[in-house]
Design a protein around this motif. Sequence first.
Motif, PDB file in Angstrom:
ATOM      1  N   LEU A  18       0.704  -1.664  -0.056  1.00 46.01           N
ATOM      2  CA  LEU A  18      -0.334  -0.066   0.432  1.00 46.01           C
ATOM      3  C   LEU A  18       0.563   1.343   0.266  1.00 46.01           C
ATOM      4  O   LEU A  18       1.969   1.465   1.048  1.00 46.01           O
ATOM      5  CB  LEU A  18      -0.638   0.189   1.165  1.00 46.01           C
ATOM      6  CG  LEU A  18      -1.917  -0.968   1.613  1.00 46.01           C
ATOM      7  CD1 LEU A  18      -2.408  -1.094   2.712  1.00 46.01           C
ATOM      8  CD2 LEU A  18      -2.966  -0.337  -0.185  1.00 46.01           C
ATOM      9  N   LYS A  19       0.260   2.161  -1.025  1.00 45.61           N
ATOM     10  CA  LYS A  19       0.860   3.854  -1.195  1.00 45.61           C
ATOM     11  C   LYS A  19       0.976   3.835   0.435  1.00 45.61           C
ATOM     12  O   LYS A  19      -0.353   4.056   1.009  1.00 45.61           O
ATOM     13  CB  LYS A  19       0.807   4.296  -1.938  1.00 45.61           C
ATOM     14  CG  LYS A  19       1.004   3.544  -3.396  1.00 45.61           C
ATOM     15  CD  LYS A  19       0.460   4.608  -4.310  1.00 45.61           C
ATOM     16  CE  LYS A  19      -1.085   4.010  -4.578  1.00 45.61           C
ATOM     17  NZ  LYS A  19      -1.676   4.898  -5.337  1.00 45.61           N
ATOM     18  N   ALA A  20       1.891   4.924   1.116  1.00 46.15           N
ATOM     19  CA  ALA A  20       1.790   5.644   2.177  1.00 46.15           C
ATOM     20  C   ALA A  20       0.471   6.787   1.752  1.00 46.15           C
ATOM     21  O   ALA A  20      -0.077   6.889   1.043  1.00 46.15           O
ATOM     22  CB  ALA A  20       3.132   6.409   2.403  1.00 46.15           C
ATOM     23  N   GLY A  21      -0.181   6.116   3.068  1.00 42.68           N
ATOM     24  CA  GLY A  21      -0.831   7.274   3.638  1.00 42.68           C
ATOM     25  C   GLY A  21      -2.347   7.260   2.686  1.00 42.68           C
ATOM     26  O   GLY A  21      -2.321   7.426   1.467  1.00 42.68           O
ATOM     27  N   TYR A  22      -3.599   6.283   3.040  1.00 46.41           N
ATOM     28  CA  TYR A  22      -4.596   6.913   2.783  1.00 46.41           C
ATOM     29  C   TYR A  22      -5.113   7.841   2.547  1.00 46.41           C
ATOM     30  O   TYR A  22      -4.205   8.614   2.824  1.00 46.41           O
ATOM     31  CB  TYR A  22      -5.493   5.647   3.740  1.00 46.41           C
ATOM     32  CG  TYR A  22      -6.955   5.750   3.318  1.00 46.41           C
ATOM     33  CD1 TYR A  22      -7.891   6.410   3.739  1.00 46.41           C
ATOM     34  CD2 TYR A  22      -7.611   5.665   1.872  1.00 46.41           C
ATOM     35  CE1 TYR A  22      -9.324   7.037   3.300  1.00 46.41           C
ATOM     36  CE2 TYR A  22      -9.031   5.685   0.743  1.00 46.41           C
ATOM     37  CZ  TYR A  22      -9.831   6.363   2.195  1.00 46.41           C
ATOM     38  OH  TYR A  22     -11.373   6.613   1.801  1.00 46.41           O
ATOM     39  N   LEU A  23      -5.128   8.345   1.527  1.00 51.32           N
ATOM     40  CA  LEU A  23      -5.853  10.291   0.983  1.00 51.32           C
ATOM     41  C   LEU A  23      -6.388  10.719   2.060  1.00 51.32           C
ATOM     42  O   LEU A  23      -5.386  11.970   2.683  1.00 51.32           O
ATOM     43  CB  LEU A  23      -6.615  10.096   0.120  1.00 51.32           C
ATOM     44  CG  LEU A  23      -7.007  11.776  -0.697  1.00 51.32           C
ATOM     45  CD1 LEU A  23      -6.529  12.333  -1.140  1.00 51.32           C
ATOM     46  CD2 LEU A  23      -7.933  10.982  -1.763  1.00 51.32           C
ATOM     47  N   PHE A  24      -7.189  11.065   2.817  1.00 51.10           N
ATOM     48  CA  PHE A  24      -7.840  11.968   3.335  1.00 51.10           C
ATOM     49  C   PHE A  24      -7.233  11.551   5.251  1.00 51.10           C
ATOM     50  O   PHE A  24      -6.326  12.795   5.395  1.00 51.10           O
ATOM     51  CB  PHE A  24      -9.061  11.040   4.297  1.00 51.10           C
ATOM     52  CG  PHE A  24      -9.671  10.793   2.988  1.00 51.10           C
ATOM     53  CD1 PHE A  24      -9.976  12.519   2.458  1.00 51.10           C
ATOM     54  CD2 PHE A  24     -10.089  10.167   2.290  1.00 51.10           C
ATOM     55  CE1 PHE A  24     -11.376  12.880   0.939  1.00 51.10           C
ATOM     56  CE2 PHE A  24     -11.971  10.390   0.736  1.00 51.10           C
ATOM     57  CZ  PHE A  24     -11.618  10.815   0.579  1.00 51.10           C
ATOM     58  N   PRO A  25      -6.537  10.538   5.447  1.00 53.52           N
ATOM     59  CA  PRO A  25      -5.061  11.086   6.448  1.00 53.52           C
ATOM     60  C   PRO A  25      -4.483  11.646   6.002  1.00 53.52           C
ATOM     61  O   PRO A  25      -3.719  12.281   7.123  1.00 53.52           O
ATOM     62  CB  PRO A  25      -5.036   9.692   6.987  1.00 53.52           C
ATOM     63  CG  PRO A  25      -5.428   8.443   6.472  1.00 53.52           C
ATOM     64  CD  PRO A  25      -7.004   9.215   5.831  1.00 53.52           C
ATOM     65  N   GLU A  26      -3.393  11.609   5.052  1.00 50.06           N
ATOM     66  CA  GLU A  26      -2.711  13.017   4.649  1.00 50.06           C
ATOM     67  C   GLU A  26      -3.465  14.001   4.112  1.00 50.06           C
ATOM     68  O   GLU A  26      -2.172  14.995   5.144  1.00 50.06           O
ATOM     69  CB  GLU A  26      -2.139  11.784   2.839  1.00 50.06           C
ATOM     70  CG  GLU A  26      -1.537  12.524   2.594  1.00 50.06           C
ATOM     71  CD  GLU A  26       0.499  12.893   2.935  1.00 50.06           C
ATOM     72  OE1 GLU A  26      -0.067  12.275   3.708  1.00 50.06           O
ATOM     73  OE2 GLU A  26       0.636  14.456   2.614  1.00 50.06           O
TER      74      GLU A  26
ATOM     75  N   VAL B  31      -5.542  -4.392  -2.882  1.00 53.49           N
ATOM     76  CA  VAL B  31      -4.731  -4.764  -2.370  1.00 53.49           C
ATOM     77  C   VAL B  31      -4.174  -5.301  -1.736  1.00 53.49           C
ATOM     78  O   VAL B  31      -3.741  -6.639  -1.386  1.00 53.49           O
ATOM     79  CB  VAL B  31      -3.554  -3.211  -2.528  1.00 53.49           C
ATOM     80  CG1 VAL B  31      -2.400  -3.164  -1.962  1.00 53.49           C
ATOM     81  CG2 VAL B  31      -3.397  -2.430  -3.480  1.00 53.49           C
ATOM     82  N   MET B  32      -4.973  -5.115  -0.679  1.00 51.35           N
ATOM     83  CA  MET B  32      -4.843  -5.972   0.964  1.00 51.35           C
ATOM     84  C   MET B  32      -5.130  -7.412   1.160  1.00 51.35           C
ATOM     85  O   MET B  32      -4.920  -8.518   1.750  1.00 51.35           O
ATOM     86  CB  MET B  32      -5.551  -5.008   1.877  1.00 51.35           C
ATOM     87  CG  MET B  32      -5.036  -3.974   2.282  1.00 51.35           C
ATOM     88  SD  MET B  32      -6.572  -2.485   3.191  1.00 51.35           S
ATOM     89  CE  MET B  32      -6.888  -3.538   4.752  1.00 51.35           C
ATOM     90  N   ALA B  33      -6.287  -7.924   0.170  1.00 53.22           N
ATOM     91  CA  ALA B  33      -6.954  -9.064   0.224  1.00 53.22           C
ATOM     92  C   ALA B  33      -6.186  -9.953  -0.899  1.00 53.22           C
ATOM     93  O   ALA B  33      -5.859 -10.868  -1.276  1.00 53.22           O
ATOM     94  CB  ALA B  33      -7.966  -8.637  -0.973  1.00 53.22           C
TER      95      ALA B  33
END
Lengths: 412, 412
Positions: free
Chosen positions: A11-19, A142-144
């Motif tokens: 997974l790319k760093a940071g899901y959009l909204f947390p970033e 991706v996680m799956a």
Amino acid sequence: MAHLNEHYLKLKAGYLFPEIARRVRQFSEENPGLGKSLVRCGIGDVTEPLPPAVIEAMHRAVDELAHRETFRGYGPEQGYEFLRHVIAESDYRQRGISITDDEIFVSDGSKCDCGNILDIFGDQNRIAVVDPVYPVYVDTNVMAGHTGPADLSGAYEGLVYLPCTKENGFVPELPSEPVDLVYLCFPNNPTGAVATREQLQGWVNYALSAGSIILYDAAYEAYISDREIPHSIYEIPGALDCAIEFRSFSKNGGFTGVRCGFTVLPKSLLALTSGGEKRSLHPLWNRRFSTKFNGVSYPVQRGAEAIYSEKGQDQVRHLIHDYLDNAEILAESLCSSGLDVFGGRNAPYIWVAVPPGYNSWQVFDKMLQDIHVVITPGVGFGAQGEGYFRVSAFNSRENVREVGRRFKEVNW
Amino acid sequence: MAHLNEHYLKLKAGYLFPEIARRVRQFSEENPGLGKSLVRCGIGDVTEPLPPAVIEAMHRAVDELAHRETFRGYGPEQGYEFLRHVIAESDYRQRGISITDDEIFVSDGSKCDCGNILDIFGDQNRIAVVDPVYPVYVDTNVMAGHTGPADLSGAYEGLVYLPCTKENGFVPELPSEPVDLVYLCFPNNPTGAVATREQLQGWVNYALSAGSIILYDAAYEAYISDREIPHSIYEIPGALDCAIEFRSFSKNGGFTGVRCGFTVLPKSLLALTSGGEKRSLHPLWNRRFSTKFNGVSYPVQRGAEAIYSEKGQDQVRHLIHDYLDNAEILAESLCSSGLDVFGGRNAPYIWVAVPPGYNSWQVFDKMLQDIHVVITPGVGFGAQGEGYFRVSAFNSRENVREVGRRFKEVNW
């Protein structure tokens, strides 16, 4: 020794909204005098209070839990019959769509459903997503373990990306290679685009002929103001055999913090075993609910039921009308600043082309620094989102007017 | 064409509680005059109303959502700081356990957490469960593809079963083969057994030396009345490096229908990549929450917070005291009927050996038909549960007294 799920490491760093939250927090800390001048049009979160009918229903339900005679413990995992019935009746059967109560699965929100639905599918399916896209569809795959690593543009190996561009009106063309599962979302987050009946019929025909399943996210259907645009994929003949629909009370009833949504999974929907046998998916989804979920909070289900009451419907209509008026004010302001503006007519989101010389995070930073307005950078939704930003119409009228003024002050 | 997740097809028909519900429904339909004479001591569902402190807090929170100034939309996916803080402080730090607020993940219930936790682990892990066992641990592993098919006794190929018998006091011995993940639950559902400090230290030592992770379900910790029995696995030195703990508000605050629980995942917990690198699991679980969940309903979180208030604590103590008194009444009645009775002292469950000549579903059917009492057949919890049945103490005092009388009437 225990092993972790390595797919998470792709997974790319940071899901959009947390970033976004991180950058806003940092800017606020560096500018302590900022105070109320900061206006958030970033995350698509509602701002107006719950409809009074919902408040009354939730109070009543809480009171029921205060007395032994009316107390309720575990409810049916798939939702109380009172709620499944009113959903199936109001959203489907009264519109001529043949959905039974037990094809409705009440959950704590569409985001959860969109991720959890993958549990009932095999890992060998080829998955198509649109681009730009709500990041949850991609990240949960991706996680799956359904993808390889991401390339420099952020696209994951193994996923089929369907570009949504200005040229195709942000409605993707049919895939040129076979896919088994395809995520569609109309009215669209983030572009605000809608699909016509003919476009959706094209997708249903494709799915029926390819044996694919459409995962149809209709979280924003309440914002459709154009009479010709379908609210449900099941308005399209054949869709009961090839589509799962996700709905939410977040954006009509204002349930983003209350948490309730539902999935419609028709019993007629079939998928293959590896032996080539076709089986109904309904028992699998039902089993997932029984085993990995324990139902939505009772007062929340009573609140959701109240949305369907006459008063509730009326109050929701007003809320949505207000948000759509917001969208119009914001779109006009952006247009008159010379920007290229899309969406916002049947959706609470406006999709705006960035001015020449900027990328979408640069526009994010400039908006934050120059006019203290939080928008969402388009690239956060995928490679095709670069060159755009999203403005959310979820705000008070006062804030929307203020943001409209500030947009015109930006010195591009 | 889309493929389904074939692992679901390995699941034995009917999750235990739906099967019980089916038999009870059928019996009720065949005996329409049954009415109130039917008493349910089957599913472990609370019967008493929510504590007044919780009711007040939920009403206040609903009112906040009725006004723009106090409205809250999306909250932090992992739970509001007010709740994470009071949990970490009250349940852990005040008891000398070093847990930080952000090691607490607030969810909509322990059942969900116990299933979802598998998302962050690799598929190559060897999994151990106790037998008898809460079916969710097993079924979620089947659904995730961690097992082969079930044999005639219902045991799944690939899982390591640790027998809990009368001989070992229903606390399993350490596994004779290496395992990576092991589910433990104390006070136990269904046997009502507790583990001593020494027994838990043995498990922690095993996990530390084998690099395994203990998935510790402490949903019933509030029922521990014996001062020597640990409430949390983290009371055991070393556990912060090898255990994840699950807690619930279902059985202390009566939240079975309100839905709230939490997971404790210490940052010190490591697991392997396939390259042999050790990584912290905390960011993975955090990412799962951000991506596949959207937080627990705000009024529910305020209700859970109220459990920790002085009033709330007092009210919860009374509730639990009442349920434990129920357990004593039921246990005495069963004992005086000549049955062999376990549990019920530090847990709301009583585990009873069936009389000679019966299996556990036969006892279920006999209890239902002869005295109109619903119990849970032990075999529903695994092969080692055959020969036992579970009686739940979650009921009104009136019902418990009545059931106590009826137990003595059974003609074995």
